[in-house]
Design a protein around this motif. Structure first.
Motif, PDB file in Angstrom:
ATOM      1  N   GLY A 191     -27.868  -5.654 -20.384  1.00  0.00           N
ATOM      2  CA  GLY A 191     -27.703  -4.294 -20.890  1.00  0.00           C
ATOM      3  C   GLY A 191     -27.376  -3.283 -19.812  1.00  0.00           C
ATOM      4  O   GLY A 191     -26.900  -2.184 -20.118  1.00  0.00           O
ATOM      5  N   ASN A 192     -27.600  -3.654 -18.558  1.00  0.00           N
ATOM      6  CA  ASN A 192     -27.319  -2.747 -17.443  1.00  0.00           C
ATOM      7  C   ASN A 192     -25.984  -3.033 -16.762  1.00  0.00           C
ATOM      8  O   ASN A 192     -25.680  -2.428 -15.731  1.00  0.00           O
ATOM      9  CB  ASN A 192     -28.436  -2.838 -16.400  1.00  0.00           C
ATOM     10  CG  ASN A 192     -29.744  -2.295 -16.921  1.00  0.00           C
ATOM     11  OD1 ASN A 192     -29.763  -1.278 -17.599  1.00  0.00           O
ATOM     12  ND2 ASN A 192     -30.838  -2.985 -16.638  1.00  0.00           N
ATOM     13  N   LEU A 193     -25.187  -3.946 -17.334  1.00  0.00           N
ATOM     14  CA  LEU A 193     -23.916  -4.329 -16.716  1.00  0.00           C
ATOM     15  C   LEU A 193     -22.745  -3.826 -17.552  1.00  0.00           C
ATOM     16  O   LEU A 193     -22.844  -3.685 -18.767  1.00  0.00           O
ATOM     17  CB  LEU A 193     -23.846  -5.851 -16.567  1.00  0.00           C
ATOM     18  CG  LEU A 193     -24.965  -6.465 -15.712  1.00  0.00           C
ATOM     19  CD1 LEU A 193     -24.849  -7.979 -15.695  1.00  0.00           C
ATOM     20  CD2 LEU A 193     -24.943  -5.914 -14.291  1.00  0.00           C
ATOM     21  N   ASP A 194     -21.618  -3.558 -16.889  1.00  0.00           N
ATOM     22  CA  ASP A 194     -20.442  -3.050 -17.584  1.00  0.00           C
ATOM     23  C   ASP A 194     -19.171  -3.614 -16.959  1.00  0.00           C
ATOM     24  O   ASP A 194     -19.213  -4.532 -16.130  1.00  0.00           O
ATOM     25  CB  ASP A 194     -20.426  -1.517 -17.578  1.00  0.00           C
ATOM     26  CG  ASP A 194     -20.483  -0.936 -16.169  1.00  0.00           C
ATOM     27  OD1 ASP A 194     -19.954  -1.571 -15.228  1.00  0.00           O
ATOM     28  OD2 ASP A 194     -21.061   0.155 -16.001  1.00  0.00           O
ATOM     29  N   SER A 195     -18.031  -3.053 -17.327  1.00  0.00           N
ATOM     30  CA  SER A 195     -16.737  -3.578 -16.914  1.00  0.00           C
ATOM     31  C   SER A 195     -16.438  -3.372 -15.430  1.00  0.00           C
ATOM     32  O   SER A 195     -15.445  -3.894 -14.926  1.00  0.00           O
ATOM     33  CB  SER A 195     -15.620  -2.923 -17.740  1.00  0.00           C
ATOM     34  OG  SER A 195     -15.611  -1.518 -17.534  1.00  0.00           O
TER      35      SER A 195
END
Length: 202
Positions: free
Chosen positions: A136-140
């Motif tokens: 949930g704390n990771l993105d593109s």
């Protein structure tokens, strides 16, 4: 001829890469939990009759607990046989060294239990200390193994090995690289009693 080897066993898939006077080649293969049986034959296949090894780069973690230990032990054994040095590189540092590292904000690698080892990147350089993060704390903006699930750039073991080798081989040849390779883990391994021992004890 100068030959530098790189070993990356931080994942279920492993990679070995070879730099012969600046010409880099490599192999990536599935190991699951069988690094100890498959790694040496892959190295022998890549080396062929290429003569002695002049230096060994090994990925030190974080990553697969047993895989990291096998990789470092193999590197140390080969270094003893060839009379050369062993040079460690962190998994997240190797990710940062890949071409996409300069565009990403965080390097990631699976840490088990559905979590990831994460390190902040600044212009392709690892900054601060690695930490554990949930999906949930990771993105593109992340890069590394598993990053494609968040829209980021996926990095395979051979890409890490190739990047680490291209960065370190010139320094090893110049005598400016610092020798040494200690395993790095973000937390204690999740080890349980084998079913056989559990059955014998009951």
């Amino acid at each position: 001829m100068s030959t530098i080897l790189c070993i990356d066993t931080a994942s279920d898939r492993f990679a070995v890469a070879l730099d012969r006077d600046g010409h880099v080649s490599g192999i990536e293969a599935e190991a699951a939990q069988d690094h100890s049986r498959l790694l040496l034959p892959a190295i022998a296949s890549l080396l062929g009759d290429g003569g002695p090894i002049d230096g060994i780069v090994v990925v030190t973690g974080p990553g697969a607990y047993a895989g990291i230990r096998v990789g470092i032990a193999t590197a140390e054994g080969l270094a003893l046989a060839h009379g050369c040095g062993v040079f460690g590189v962190g998994t997240l540092e190797a990710v940062a060294l890949t071409p996409g590292g300069r565009k990403a904000s965080r390097a990631i690698h699976p840490a088990g239990r559905g979590e990831f080892a994460v390190q902040t990147l600044e212009d392709g350089v690892a900054a601060g200390e690695p930490a554990i993060a949930t999906p949930g704390n990771l993105d593109s903006r992340c890069i590394g193994e598993g990053a494609s699930a968040f829209g980021g750039q996926e990095i395979r073991p051979l890409e890490r090995a190739d990047a680490a080798l291209r960065a370190l081989a010139p320094r090893i040849r110049a005598g400016t690289a610092q020798a040494g390779a200690d395993a790095f883990y973000l937390r204690e391994p999740n080890i349980t009693i084998s079913r056989r021992r559990e059955a014998a004890a009951s």
